[in-house]
Design a protein around this motif. Structure first.
Motif, mmCIF file in Angstrom:
data_model
loop_
_atom_site.group_PDB
_atom_site.id
_atom_site.type_symbol
_atom_site.label_atom_id
_atom_site.label_comp_id
_atom_site.label_asym_id
_atom_site.label_seq_id
_atom_site.Cartn_x
_atom_site.Cartn_y
_atom_site.Cartn_z
ATOM 1 N N LEU A 154 -6.032 8.107 -10.829
ATOM 2 C CA LEU A 154 -6.009 7.067 -9.788
ATOM 3 C C LEU A 154 -4.627 6.999 -9.135
ATOM 4 N N LYS A 155 -3.611 7.072 -9.999
ATOM 5 C CA LYS A 155 -2.234 6.939 -9.486
ATOM 6 C C LYS A 155 -1.747 8.193 -8.761
ATOM 7 N N SER A 156 -2.409 9.341 -9.032
ATOM 8 C CA SER A 156 -1.982 10.573 -8.362
ATOM 9 C C SER A 156 -2.474 10.593 -6.909
ATOM 10 N N GLY A 157 -3.397 9.719 -6.595
ATOM 11 C CA GLY A 157 -3.953 9.683 -5.242
ATOM 12 C C GLY A 157 -3.033 8.980 -4.269
ATOM 13 N N ASN A 158 -3.560 8.798 -3.092
ATOM 14 C CA ASN A 158 -2.716 8.229 -2.029
ATOM 15 C C ASN A 158 -3.237 6.867 -1.574
ATOM 16 N N GLY A 159 -3.755 6.095 -2.542
ATOM 17 C CA GLY A 159 -4.190 4.744 -2.205
ATOM 18 C C GLY A 159 -5.506 4.686 -1.459
ATOM 19 N N LEU B 136 -3.844 -0.198 -9.289
ATOM 20 C CA LEU B 136 -4.324 -0.271 -7.898
ATOM 21 C C LEU B 136 -3.217 -0.782 -6.985
ATOM 22 N N PHE B 137 -2.545 -1.816 -7.454
ATOM 23 C CA PHE B 137 -1.474 -2.430 -6.665
ATOM 24 C C PHE B 137 -0.347 -1.426 -6.417
ATOM 25 N N GLU B 138 0.031 -0.703 -7.485
ATOM 26 C CA GLU B 138 1.135 0.268 -7.391
ATOM 27 C C GLU B 138 0.830 1.344 -6.342
ATOM 28 N N VAL B 139 -0.373 1.901 -6.446
ATOM 29 C CA VAL B 139 -0.734 3.004 -5.553
ATOM 30 C C VAL B 139 -0.899 2.498 -4.106
ATOM 31 N N GLN B 140 -1.371 1.261 -3.975
ATOM 32 C CA GLN B 140 -1.570 0.712 -2.628
ATOM 33 C C GLN B 140 -0.231 0.402 -1.945
ATOM 34 N N CYS B 141 0.711 -0.118 -2.733
ATOM 35 C CA CYS B 141 2.040 -0.386 -2.165
ATOM 36 C C CYS B 141 2.683 0.921 -1.728
ATOM 37 N N ARG B 142 2.451 1.977 -2.514
ATOM 38 C CA ARG B 142 3.057 3.263 -2.184
ATOM 39 C C ARG B 142 2.539 3.787 -0.845
ATOM 40 N N VAL B 143 1.216 3.695 -0.642
ATOM 41 C CA VAL B 143 0.678 4.228 0.614
ATOM 42 C C VAL B 143 1.129 3.369 1.803
ATOM 43 N N ILE B 144 1.261 2.075 1.586
ATOM 44 C CA ILE B 144 1.741 1.210 2.685
ATOM 45 C C ILE B 144 3.194 1.569 3.032
#
Ligand SMILES: [Zn+2]
Ligand SMILES: [Zn+2]
Length: 223
Positions: A142-147, A174-182
């Motif tokens: 999940l974390k390897s993806g791009n949100g 979910l939060f971590e990966v979403q912040c990264r894509v933003i």
């Protein structure tokens, strides 16, 4: 409890890919569903009745029109018109016309493909959380993806209780990966905007090249 088909598409799409993996799942499910309405199932009475009653939204009408069997769509459009015509009667007053307008609005804003697509997708939102609960390696994937696009981030949050005891970790990932894509999209937008400053005009536009399409995917998902 896992749904077999759900798990397969989840495994296929949760990877290091650039796009929202839930959009990719949705597009595949949508395609399969749409195809069913032009296949043999179309002649079954129960399917016909439902199509007559709910119809198709413009997106799904266009999707079916782009497929091979134009005859199937024409037959369905014809019986759907019969169903809609039944609602019509010569209005005798403005009050009655308003009533008819309301009924027509209800009857023309439904779509049989959207209905089943929504039902399927809710199963996927739940199953993704259940996979997280049952498979400890899923967190890294999940974390390897791009949100996610905003719609799907919101849906995953909504059904996160299905991750049971791991719900808190799931939400944190979910939060971590979403912040990264933003943040990444913000950086690209900044590069894009900076490039429009005449002092930078000669510099090549790198990652910023895809800034607006990427922002679009993040806001509205990817078709
Ligand atoms: Zn999405
Ligand atoms: Zn639709």
């Amino acid at each position: 409890m896992y749904y077999h088909i759900g798990r397969m598409l989840i495994d296929e799409n949760f990877d290091e890919g650039k796009d929202c993996p839930v959009c990719r799942i949705k597009n595949k499910v949508e395609q399969r569903l749409a195809e069913q309405y032009l296949g043999e199932g179309v002649m079954e009475d129960s399917t016909r009745t439902e199509v007559n009653d709910l119809g198709f939204c413009s997106r799904h009408f266009d999707m079916l029109f782009a497929m091979k069997s134009k005859l199937g769509l024409a037959l369905q459009a014809s019986t759907r018109l019969d169903a809609l015509k039944k609602i019509l009667s010569r209005p005798t007053s403005a009050k009655q016309a308003k009533k008819q307008a309301k009924k027509l609005n209800e009857k023309t804003s439904s779509c049989v493909v959207c209905k089943y697509l929504n039902e399927h997708m809710i199963r996927y939102y739940k199953t993704i959380a259940e996979v997280y609960l049952g498979d400890s390696s899923f967190s890294d994937r999940l974390k390897s993806g791009n949100g996610f696009c905003f719609e799907h981030y919101q849906k995953l949050l909504e059904y996160s209780d299905h991750a049971g005891l791991k719900a808190k970790n799931y939400l944190s990932d979910l939060f971590e990966v979403q912040c990264r894509v933003i943040d990444n999209t913000k950086l690209k937008l900044k590069e894009f905007c900076d490039h429009h400053d005449y002092r930078n005009a000669s510099k090549p536009l790198g990652e910023g090249k895809t800034a607006l399409p990427d922002a679009r995917s993040l806001f509205y998902g990817k078709e």
